[in-house]
Design a protein around this motif. Sequence first.
Motif: not given
Length: 250
Positions: A76, A81, A83
Motif C-alpha cells: 500500500k 496503489h 497490490e
Amino acid sequence: MLTKIDNTIKYGKQRGGFGIQILYPGLVKPELNDSGFSTIGRIDHTRITPGTIIPMHPHKDDEILTYLRSGKVKHKDSEGHIETISNQRLMMMNAGSSFYHQERTLKEDDILEGLQIFLRPQVEGLKPKVQFHRLQNTYSINQWRKIAGKSEAYPMQIRSNTWLMDLRLEKGKEISLPNPPAESCVFLFYVFDGKIEVENKMTLETGESVLIESDRPKFFADETSDILLFITQLDAPYFEGGMYSGNLHH
C-alpha cells in the motif's frame, strides 16, 4: 578486474519476524569513499515471516526494486496503489521527491525471501511513481532476462543509467555476461541462491557477488543457482543523497 564481495561485508539485522542482510557494495572499495558503487546504492536480502507488518514509512530520491523469490506481500502506498507482490509480480518504486509505503506479508503464505534494491536516480526531486510487472515465468532458465533499466527494452524503468537482469542457471550449465547496454559499464553479479564458479578464479555462494570492471568471465553452476545481474555506467550522472540509496559517508 574481478572483486569478490563475500557475506562478511554485510550488516545483519533481525527485528521480530523481519530479518535482513544489507550490502553496501562500495565498501569493498574503500578508496572510493562511497558506501554505494556508482548508481547501485544498497542491496537488502530479506527473510520475513508470514503476518509481519512493515508500517508506513518514507522514501526520498531512491529507485527501489522489490524482487521476491518466495512468499507474498500486500503493498500500500501514498500514490494510491494496493497490490499483492510475489515472485511473479515485481514492483519498482521510483520514490522521487516524497513517497510512503507499507508492506504486510500474508499470514497463510510461505516465508518471504527476496531483495529490496535501492538504486540512485539521475537527479533529485523527481516525480514519484510506482511500476508493476508480471513475469511470464517465475524463472528464466539459462537465459538472461531484462527486469528493469533505462531503456524501453526493459519492462520497468530506472531513472538513471542502471540496468537489471536475472536468470536461473541450472546445475552443470555455463553462462557469459550479456553485451553491455552502454560504454564504460561495470557489472555486479549477485548470487541470490546457489553456488557458482567464476572460471577458475573464485567461487560464489548464496548472498555473495562479484564486481566485474573489465574481465568478461564465464560462470559455471556447481548447483542450480538464481542470479541477479546489475549493470551501471560509470561516467553517467547520479544523485547520491537518497534516503536509503545515498552515500553513508556524506
